[in-house]
Every structure is written in C-alpha cells, then in structure tokens.
Design a protein around this motif. Structure first.
Motif, mmCIF file in Angstrom:
data_model
loop_
_atom_site.group_PDB
_atom_site.id
_atom_site.type_symbol
_atom_site.label_atom_id
_atom_site.label_comp_id
_atom_site.label_asym_id
_atom_site.label_seq_id
_atom_site.Cartn_x
_atom_site.Cartn_y
_atom_site.Cartn_z
ATOM 1 N N VAL A 210 0.831 -1.206 0.000
ATOM 2 C CA VAL A 210 0.000 0.000 0.000
ATOM 3 C C VAL A 210 0.865 1.256 0.000
ATOM 4 O O VAL A 210 2.009 1.269 0.476
ATOM 5 N N SER A 211 0.261 2.303 -0.542
ATOM 6 C CA SER A 211 0.895 3.626 -0.540
ATOM 7 C C SER A 211 -0.145 4.644 -0.127
ATOM 8 O O SER A 211 -1.315 4.302 0.123
ATOM 9 N N SER A 212 0.242 5.884 -0.066
ATOM 10 C CA SER A 212 -0.683 6.942 0.342
ATOM 11 C C SER A 212 -1.890 7.032 -0.587
ATOM 12 O O SER A 212 -2.963 7.492 -0.193
ATOM 13 N N GLU A 213 -1.724 6.559 -1.826
ATOM 14 C CA GLU A 213 -2.834 6.608 -2.788
ATOM 15 C C GLU A 213 -3.968 5.650 -2.423
ATOM 16 O O GLU A 213 -5.086 5.786 -2.923
ATOM 17 N N ASP A 214 -3.694 4.670 -1.564
ATOM 18 C CA ASP A 214 -4.720 3.701 -1.178
ATOM 19 C C ASP A 214 -5.612 4.207 -0.044
ATOM 20 O O ASP A 214 -6.594 3.543 0.318
ATOM 21 N N ALA A 215 -5.283 5.328 0.537
ATOM 22 C CA ALA A 215 -6.120 5.888 1.597
ATOM 23 C C ALA A 215 -7.468 6.305 1.002
ATOM 24 O O ALA A 215 -7.557 6.782 -0.133
ATOM 25 N N GLY A 216 -8.558 6.084 1.765
ATOM 26 C CA GLY A 216 -9.875 6.487 1.288
ATOM 27 C C GLY A 216 -10.985 5.706 1.955
ATOM 28 O O GLY A 216 -10.755 4.956 2.914
ATOM 29 N N SER A 217 -12.197 5.878 1.444
ATOM 30 C CA SER A 217 -13.379 5.204 1.988
ATOM 31 C C SER A 217 -13.742 4.035 1.093
ATOM 32 O O SER A 217 -13.963 4.216 -0.118
#
Length: 251
Positions: A210-217
């Motif tokens: 995972v990377s910061s781009e995977d953050a979310g709802s």
C-alpha cells in the motif's frame, strides 16, 4: 321375533356370499403386479412438493424468489394454492397475501407444468421464517403442503478491514455476511467509485504494498443489488518512519 328372523336370514345370506367369493378367488387368474403398483401410485404416491432450495440467504432490502414443482394424481384438480409461514400442526395456515406484514410484498406464480414460485420484495430481518407451499384439492377440499419448506435467512453486508496500514505493507478488506449468499459477485468501491484495477478474490479486496494513494473510503455490494451498498469504511495509510542517515564516526 320378526327382528330375530331377519337377523338369521342376513347371517345366512352373508355366509352364502362369502363362500361364492372364495370360490371365485380360487378360480380367477392373479392380478398383474403392475396394476397394483399403478393403483397405489394413483391414490397417493404421486403427490409431491419439491423446492429448488430448502434454505436461502438474502440481503436485507433485496427481492428473493422461492421456487419448486409439485405433482398430483390424474383425476384430481388443484383448486387453490398459496404460501404461508411457520407450519404448525393443527394451526390454521394463513395466506401470506392476506397477512398485513406481507401485503404488497408477495406475489405467487404457478403454471401448467406445475411449477410454483414466491416473490418476496423488500426483504426484512423479521422475514426469517420457514415458508411453505399449500395445495387445496377438489376432492373434499383436502389440503396438503410441502414439508419442511424453505428456510429464509436475512443478512446485511459490512466491511471488515484494518483502520490504518503502514506504507509498504499489505491489507485485506473483506465483505462479510452472516449467511452464505448464492453465487454472489462482490463489487468494491473506493470513494464511491467501482474498483477495477485491484485484486478482488471472492469477497476479499487485496491491497499489495500500500501507498498513500490507497487511503480512502471503501465499501462493497453484490452484483444485482448495487443499491444495497455497505457503510463506507475509512482506511488510513501511515507513513513509514524515516531512517536517520548514518553519521561517520569521528576519531
């Protein structure tokens, strides 16, 4: 005396008839076995009710179908069919279409091939019952029903996943149910949009490195019932702690 005389005469006639029947049986050829089997089938063995599934898991708010087939002997006619819940011996079976809890939510179907079906809309948790198909025949309005019926289970979807993951690690998000849906196709959403580029296996979404781009709802749904999407689950991505640069030793 007259009554006694008639009684004696009847007994004598009965013995004469009995002797005649016995002589007839000794001289008559035996009945073929196939005729006896057909007779037995015509008066009972051909009655049957078979459900396609005896247990169904359905999503809360969805529409579910319960299907099956029935047979009956030739010469008899089915005059009425309906569905009811909670079969209890000796207790009157109530037509679901006349039950206030199901009014407007149920439809019954039958055809000439003796297929039957129940359509139940807007499934609720309180619908977790055993549903049975009822048959009423034209002979003395005799009634019968298919046992044990169809057991309905009702479930909701929810996402089971960690709340935060560190960069570089893996994360698995699972679309959970309390019973097993029939051949479901799980659909995943991130920030309200369907995911197509991530690894999805059965009811699980796998995030590799995972990377910061995977953050979310994240939320999930089942194909055909996309409007019954789960509550969104927020996933936070933590930055990996930076390593201090090595400092050469001073002599």
């Amino acid at each position: 005396m007259k009554i006694w005389k008639h009684f004696v005469e009847n007994v004598i006639m009965l013995k004469i008839l009995q002797a005649a029947v016995m002589r007839s049986l000794r001289t008559a050829p035996p009945l073929p076995l196939v005729f006896l089997l057909m007779t037995a089938g015509a008066f009972g063995a051909e009655w049957s009710v078979k459900y396609n599934q005896q247990e169904i898991c359905a999503l809360k708010g969805s529409t579910v179908f319960m299907n099956g087939t029935f047979t009956h002997p030739e010469g008899l006619t089915v005059t009425e069919t309906f569905w009811f819940i909670h079969p209890v011996k000796g207790v009157k079976k109530t037509d679901l279409s006349k039950d206030p809890d199901y009014s407007g939510r149920v439809e019954f179907f039958t055809d000439d091939q003796k297929h039957f079906s129940l359509k139940l809309s807007d499934v609720m948790k309180k619908d977790e019952h055993q549903f049975c198909f009822r048959i009423i025949k034209n002979v003395n309005k005799k009634r019968g029903w298919g046992k044990p019926g169809v057991q309905l289970r009702v479930t909701e979807l929810h996402v089971e996943a960690p709340e935060e993951v560190t960069e570089g690690e893996t994360a698995d998000l699972t679309c959970k149910t309390t019973c097993s849906l029939t051949d479901p196709t799980f659909i995943w959403y991130k920030n309200g949009r369907p995911l197509t580029t991530k690894t999805i296996k059965n009811n699980q979404l796998h995030l590799q490195t995972v990377s910061s781009e995977d953050a979310g709802s994240y939320s999930c749904a089942v194909g055909g019932s996309q409007h019954l999407r789960t509550t969104a689950h927020s996933l936070r991505i933590l930055q990996r702690p930076s390593q201090c640069p090595s400092v050469p030793l001073v002599k």
